[in-house]
Design an enzyme around this catalytic site. Structure first.
Site, mmCIF file in Angstrom:
data_model
loop_
_atom_site.group_PDB
_atom_site.id
_atom_site.type_symbol
_atom_site.label_atom_id
_atom_site.label_comp_id
_atom_site.label_asym_id
_atom_site.label_seq_id
_atom_site.Cartn_x
_atom_site.Cartn_y
_atom_site.Cartn_z
ATOM 1 N N TYR A 141 0.873 -1.186 0.000
ATOM 2 C CA TYR A 141 0.000 0.000 0.000
ATOM 3 C C TYR A 141 0.908 1.234 0.000
ATOM 4 C CZ TYR A 141 -4.512 2.151 0.034
ATOM 5 O OH TYR A 141 -5.630 2.843 -0.355
ATOM 6 N N HIS A 164 3.226 4.541 -0.718
ATOM 7 C CA HIS A 164 3.027 5.985 -0.862
ATOM 8 C C HIS A 164 4.381 6.623 -1.166
ATOM 9 C CE1 HIS A 164 4.703 6.111 3.146
ATOM 10 N NE2 HIS A 164 3.722 5.354 3.612
ATOM 11 N N GLY A 177 6.408 8.203 0.592
ATOM 12 C CA GLY A 177 7.453 7.938 1.595
ATOM 13 C C GLY A 177 8.225 6.667 1.249
ATOM 14 N N HIS A 178 7.481 5.604 0.900
ATOM 15 C CA HIS A 178 8.133 4.354 0.479
ATOM 16 C C HIS A 178 9.005 4.604 -0.753
ATOM 17 C CE1 HIS A 178 4.420 2.451 2.422
ATOM 18 N NE2 HIS A 178 5.410 1.873 3.070
ATOM 19 N N GLY A 183 12.753 3.748 7.118
ATOM 20 C CA GLY A 183 12.313 5.124 7.298
ATOM 21 C C GLY A 183 12.449 5.594 8.736
ATOM 22 N N GLN A 212 11.788 1.356 15.426
ATOM 23 C CA GLN A 212 12.034 0.206 14.542
ATOM 24 C C GLN A 212 13.429 0.305 13.912
ATOM 25 O OE1 GLN A 212 9.105 -1.510 11.640
ATOM 26 N NE2 GLN A 212 10.253 -0.280 10.181
HETATM 27 P P1 AMP Z 1 5.633 -0.008 6.160
HETATM 28 O O1 AMP Z 1 5.152 -0.427 4.811
HETATM 29 O O2 AMP Z 1 4.732 0.936 6.858
HETATM 30 O O3 AMP Z 1 6.073 -1.165 7.004
HETATM 31 O O4 AMP Z 1 6.959 0.830 5.899
HETATM 32 C C1 AMP Z 1 8.024 0.312 5.154
HETATM 33 C C2 AMP Z 1 9.214 1.228 5.303
HETATM 34 O O5 AMP Z 1 8.869 2.530 4.857
HETATM 35 C C3 AMP Z 1 9.669 1.368 6.763
HETATM 36 O O6 AMP Z 1 11.080 1.416 6.797
HETATM 37 C C4 AMP Z 1 9.056 2.680 7.163
HETATM 38 O O7 AMP Z 1 9.763 3.339 8.200
HETATM 39 C C5 AMP Z 1 9.156 3.469 5.878
HETATM 40 N N1 AMP Z 1 8.186 4.557 5.844
HETATM 41 C C6 AMP Z 1 6.852 4.485 6.065
HETATM 42 N N2 AMP Z 1 6.292 5.698 6.007
HETATM 43 C C7 AMP Z 1 7.289 6.576 5.756
HETATM 44 C C8 AMP Z 1 7.368 8.005 5.595
HETATM 45 N N3 AMP Z 1 6.272 8.773 5.692
HETATM 46 N N4 AMP Z 1 8.566 8.546 5.349
HETATM 47 C C9 AMP Z 1 9.686 7.782 5.271
HETATM 48 N N5 AMP Z 1 9.687 6.444 5.400
HETATM 49 C C10 AMP Z 1 8.508 5.845 5.644
#
Ligand code: AMP
Length: 303
Positions: free
Chosen positions: A32, A34, A36-37, A171, A177
């Site tokens: 999912y 965005h 940020g990813h 991130g 984490q």
């Molecule tokens: P997730 O899919 O939420 O498990 O996130 C996957 C990776 O993307 C993890 O390393 C998160 O810290 C990073 N991440 C999620 N949201 C953001 C964001 N807004 N800015 C930077 N990194 C992000």
């Protein structure tokens, strides 16, 4: 872009690259996606160069969810995710099924009713090895979500053994984490560089998150209180230090002056040890978790 769904195929590919000296960058995600990813994917590309390989894993890891959490309704849209990753020049999307990750046999897991440390275990009983970080994972997310970091550390260690990266990008949005993963990497001697990317935000300050999808109607606006609380803290510690207790009370009041948000925790701590401080000053790390309806949002900043 290759879409790889089996552990064996991913390992074969990674070993082949490794043998020929090709650098591998890994970005673990739960999908999912965005912006940020995607900023993490761009960092991975920069770090491995144009001749390197960027692997993005998409896997909603059941062992990092508590029994009462949002595993079954966690948002998913694989088609859109793959399109976004192609747009970033990703080399491989690694999209394993639960049976690939937690049994090694390719057999689908059953949700066991037998309890383990974290309550009901969502993986087969035949799966019984976990990675537990014992210091940095105790407070904050670890305290609110028992077993969460055991699930995170375990799946990340597995992804390291599957994709064999030289560098892995995480991130700063998930500050604790990132700290736990850096510690695990050091403690278990993974020969991997951990790179931490800054938090990517919406124009109004809300940290991007897959869980922002839960913010319907006016909740989206109320979700900005985490950012407002961070900014208030930034302003207050600019001139002098403030007792943590006092600051917590003030920020809780600010956040809960909106109709829906309820504070789970607000912590002020040393960014390296994660140990709480009594006096908050410039350089102190702040992290908070807030329930906004169905969404539990987290954010953090260095003050
Ligand atoms: P997730 O899919 O939420 O498990 O996130 C996957 C990776 O993307 C993890 O390393 C998160 O810290 C990073 N991440 C999620 N949201 C953001 C964001 N807004 N800015 C930077 N990194 C992000």
């Amino acid at each position: 872009m290759q879409v790889v769904t089996s552990v064996a195929a991913m390992q074969r590919l990674a070993k082949k690259w490794q043998r020929t000296g090709i650098k591998i960058g890994l970005v673990p995600t739960m999908g999912y996606l965005h912006a940020g990813h995607l900023s993490l994917v761009q960092r991975a590309r920069k770090l491995v160069g144009k001749n390197g390989k960027v692997v993005v894993s998409i896997y909603v890891n059941p062992t990092q969810f508590g029994p009462k959490e949002d595993l079954s309704r966690y948002p998913r849209d694989l088609k859109r995710d793959l399109k976004m990753l192609r747009g970033e020049g990703t080399d491989v999307a690694f999209v394993p099924a639960d049976g690939e990750i937690y049994s090694g046999t390719g057999v689908s897991p059953v949700r066991s009713k037998i309890k383990n440390l974290t309550g009901e275990t969502p993986v087969p009983l035949s799966y019984s090895t976990y990675v537990v970080e014992e210091q940095l994972s105790r407070s904050m997310e670890g305290a609110s979500r028992p077993g969460h970091f055991r699930g995170v550390a375990t799946v990340v260690a597995k992804l390291f053994n599957i994709a064999l990266p030289d560098v892995a990008v995480f991130g700063a949005k998930d500050f604790q984490q990132a700290a736990v993963i850096k510690r695990m990497t050091r403690d278990l001697n993974f020969p991997i560089t951990i790179d931490i990317a800054p938090t990517f935000r919406e124009p109004d300050g809300l940290a991007m998150s897959s869980r922002n999808k839960y913010l319907e109607g006016d909740l989206r606006r109320q979700g900005i209180v985490l950012w407002r609380a961070i900014q208030r803290a930034q302003a207050l510690v600019k001139k002098s230090s403030v007792p943590a207790k006092k600051l917590k009370a003030e920020l809780t009041k600010l956040i809960e002056s909106e109709p829906v948000p309820k504070v789970d925790y607000i912590e002020f701590f040393d960014p390296d040890t994660l140990l709480p401080v009594e006096k908050v000053s410039r350089g102190t790390q702040m992290a908070l978790a807030v329930f906004v309806g169905k969404a539990r949002l987290i954010d953090n900043a260095r003050l």
